[in-house]
Scaffold this active site. Structure first.
Site, PDB file in Angstrom:
ATOM      1  N   HIS A 209       0.801  -1.225   0.000  1.00 24.52           N
ATOM      2  CA  HIS A 209       0.000   0.000   0.000  1.00 24.52           C
ATOM      3  C   HIS A 209       0.833   1.273   0.000  1.00 24.52           C
ATOM      4  O   HIS A 209       0.292   2.361  -0.125  1.00 24.52           O
ATOM      5  CB  HIS A 209      -0.946   0.019   1.199  1.00 24.52           C
ATOM      6  CG  HIS A 209      -0.234   0.293   2.494  1.00 24.52           C
ATOM      7  ND1 HIS A 209       0.559  -0.646   3.109  1.00 24.52           N
ATOM      8  CD2 HIS A 209      -0.171   1.394   3.270  1.00 24.52           C
ATOM      9  CE1 HIS A 209       1.063  -0.124   4.213  1.00 24.52           C
ATOM     10  NE2 HIS A 209       0.640   1.111   4.337  1.00 24.52           N
TER      11      HIS A 209
HETATM   12  C1  UD1 Z   1      -2.185   5.177   6.417  1.00 29.58           C
HETATM   13  C2  UD1 Z   1      -0.882   5.581   7.119  1.00 29.58           C
HETATM   14  C3  UD1 Z   1       0.171   4.489   6.910  1.00 29.58           C
HETATM   15  C4  UD1 Z   1      -0.343   3.118   7.324  1.00 29.58           C
HETATM   16  C5  UD1 Z   1      -1.649   2.864   6.559  1.00 29.58           C
HETATM   17  C6  UD1 Z   1      -2.259   1.518   6.895  1.00 29.58           C
HETATM   18  C7  UD1 Z   1      -0.407   7.993   7.152  1.00 29.58           C
HETATM   19  C8  UD1 Z   1       0.465   9.033   6.602  1.00 29.58           C
HETATM   20  N1  UD1 Z   1      -0.339   6.799   6.555  1.00 29.58           N
HETATM   21  O1  UD1 Z   1      -1.916   5.123   5.024  1.00 29.58           O
HETATM   22  O2  UD1 Z   1       1.309   4.793   7.694  1.00 29.58           O
HETATM   23  O3  UD1 Z   1       0.608   2.140   7.010  1.00 29.58           O
HETATM   24  O4  UD1 Z   1      -2.573   3.899   6.906  1.00 29.58           O
HETATM   25  O5  UD1 Z   1      -3.401   1.316   6.129  1.00 29.58           O
HETATM   26  O6  UD1 Z   1      -1.118   8.230   8.115  1.00 29.58           O
HETATM   27  N2  UD1 Z   1      -9.225   4.887   2.088  1.00 29.58           N
HETATM   28  C9  UD1 Z   1     -10.431   4.269   1.973  1.00 29.58           C
HETATM   29  N3  UD1 Z   1     -11.034   3.822   3.123  1.00 29.58           N
HETATM   30  C10 UD1 Z   1     -10.478   3.970   4.357  1.00 29.58           C
HETATM   31  C11 UD1 Z   1      -9.253   4.629   4.448  1.00 29.58           C
HETATM   32  C12 UD1 Z   1      -8.628   5.080   3.315  1.00 29.58           C
HETATM   33  O7  UD1 Z   1     -10.966   4.112   0.873  1.00 29.58           O
HETATM   34  O8  UD1 Z   1     -11.082   3.535   5.360  1.00 29.58           O
HETATM   35  C13 UD1 Z   1      -8.541   5.349   0.862  1.00 29.58           C
HETATM   36  C14 UD1 Z   1      -8.811   6.795   0.547  1.00 29.58           C
HETATM   37  O9  UD1 Z   1      -8.885   6.936  -0.818  1.00 29.58           O
HETATM   38  C15 UD1 Z   1      -7.577   7.500   1.022  1.00 29.58           C
HETATM   39  C16 UD1 Z   1      -6.496   6.441   0.801  1.00 29.58           C
HETATM   40  O10 UD1 Z   1      -7.150   5.189   1.033  1.00 29.58           O
HETATM   41  O11 UD1 Z   1      -7.339   8.683   0.350  1.00 29.58           O
HETATM   42  C17 UD1 Z   1      -5.334   6.567   1.722  1.00 29.58           C
HETATM   43  O12 UD1 Z   1      -5.759   6.644   3.091  1.00 29.58           O
HETATM   44  P1  UD1 Z   1      -4.877   7.447   4.168  1.00 29.58           P
HETATM   45  O13 UD1 Z   1      -5.463   7.326   5.512  1.00 29.58           O
HETATM   46  O14 UD1 Z   1      -4.618   8.826   3.652  1.00 29.58           O
HETATM   47  O15 UD1 Z   1      -3.482   6.698   4.099  1.00 29.58           O
HETATM   48  P2  UD1 Z   1      -3.086   5.157   3.979  1.00 29.58           P
HETATM   49  O16 UD1 Z   1      -2.495   4.954   2.629  1.00 29.58           O
HETATM   50  O17 UD1 Z   1      -4.208   4.251   4.390  1.00 29.58           O
END
Ligand code: UD1
Length: 366
Positions: A209
């Site tokens: 991811h």
């Molecule tokens: C976040 C953490 C990362 C961790 C990861 C585990 C930061 C900077 N990053 O990254 O360290 O390893 O979580 O998963 O805090 N999204 C969904 N549903 C959700 C959550 C996210 O669809 O419930 C999608 C959204 O499009 C979002 C993208 O995933 O924009 C990324 O989510 P985000 O929380 O920004 O970061 P992660 O890549 O999940």
């Protein structure tokens, strides 16, 4: 004396297994502590959040901030604004943050500026890779925390080198492993392997991811080539993170993967299914931080698709190989993982299921 109000912050999937044991231990001392759980809502899909609350036996959060996704600035800022209101209403004696996600940094910064004591669980880890948002979150959170709980001795050394006074640093072990060891017995008779049509020791688990692996279509295509080849010999179970799912669809790679029968893509899995798959896997291929640690305790060879790791102890203990994302390097690591003697993997010091107890003992004394 009035019990101390302690706000425990969780925001994203990897936080939930870290707050659960700390909350459980704090709740054993109602005369001393009034713990309250704050969920920022950074992760919000049921399979990224709710299922972990059920399986880890976490209570409903006392406060839900509902911030959701956004750019780093948007997400961090939204958490700060919402968490400031909570702090002003609750007037906590201590805020406990865990890990290295945006919610960790946002809540630590907010509390510190209100002169509230901050404790950081999983302090001192360093990748020295400033392109990782998590590295920025870790360094800044540690710099402003009053109590720093480290999972390994290398983390103590990192903090001391950065000028953190030794009396603030407490080597307590790995709190995420408290959850793992507590829930391992529940994986004994789960039907997870049958549901995924694999046999113990005859498949790999995969998670991907990190933006460095999934945001660039060429890099992702190179990784997928290797995985398709490997899956002809060893099936691969891949719970796909929402970020990766979007990028696979946008780049048209989903079709190629659907044509590869050995790669079994699923929605993100809950904690117990993932733990069951990991403990029985022949190898784990990942770019996650926590999985490197879980692999070490489960004694399963791990290949990390990153240029560096903030968890060098997982390499030193004989479990993990950090190989980057170039196809030739991944192929070589897969070959060596297939031949690895699992008995040579050692569990790091104090990854024994009692880290939360050690944390609470120091909070009682502080
Ligand atoms: C976040 C953490 C990362 C961790 C990861 C585990 C930061 C900077 N990053 O990254 O360290 O390893 O979580 O998963 O805090 N999204 C969904 N549903 C959700 C959550 C996210 O669809 O419930 C999608 C959204 O499009 C979002 C993208 O995933 O924009 C990324 O989510 P985000 O929380 O920004 O970061 P992660 O890549 O999940």
């Amino acid at each position: 004396m009035k019990p101390k109000t302690i706000l425990l912050v969780a925001g994203a999937r990897p936080n939930f297994m870290k707050v659960a044991p700390v909350l459980r231990e704090l709740s054993k001392h109602p005369d001393t502590f009034t713990p309250k759980l704050v969920h920022t809502g950074q992760h919000y899909d049921p399979e990224m959040s709710d299922i972990f609350f059920d399986e880890l036996d976490l209570p409903k959060p006392d406060r839900f901030l509902g911030v959701g996704s956004g750019t780093h600035a948007e997400q961090t800022a939204k958490v700060m604004v919402a968490f400031e209101k909570v702090c002003l209403e609750e007037r906590p004696d201590l805020v406990v943050v865990v890990g290295d996600v945006n919610s960790t940094l946002a809540c630590a910064l907010t509390a510190k500026k209100l002169w509230i004591q901050v404790a950081h669980v999983e302090a001192g880890l360093r990748s020295r890779d400033w392109t990782m948002p998590e590295e920025i979150n870790r360094v800044v959170t540690d710099a402003i925390s009053d109590l720093l709980y480290t999972p390994s001795r290398d983390a103590d050394q990192n903090l001391l080198r950065e000028g953190i006074p030794a009396e603030r640093i407490h080597f307590v072990g790995n709190v995420m492993i408290d959850s793992l060891l507590a829930l391992l017995p529940k994986t004994e008779c789960r039907d997870t392997l049958a549901r995924h049509a694999v046999e113990a020791g005859r498949y790999a688990t995969l998670t991907l991811h990190r933006p460095s692996n999934v945001d660039d279509a060429d890099v992702l295509a190179g990784i997928i080539d290797v995985l398709i080849d490997l899956s002809r010999e060893l099936p691969i179970i891949w719970p796909v993170h929402p970020r990766s799912r979007k990028n696979l669809e946008a780049s048209g790679m989903s079709h190629r993967l659907q044509a590869a029968p050995g790669i079994r893509m699923t929605d993100p899995l809950g904690y117990l299914d993932m733990l069951t798959l990991n403990r029985n896997a022949r190898m784990i291929i990942t770019d996650s931080g926590g999985l490197q640690e879980e692999a070490a305790v489960l004694g399963v060879p791990c290949i990390t698709l990153r240029e560096n790791t903030e968890r060098p102890i997982t390499v030193e203990c004989g479990c993990n190989e950090v190989v980057g994302n170039r196809p030739a390097a991944i192929r070589a690591a897969v070959a060596s993982a297939l031949n690895k003697n699992r008995q040579s993997i050692r569990v790091p010091d104090l990854w024994d299921g009692r880290a939360a107890r050690r944390i609470i003992a120091t909070i009682r004394e502080s």
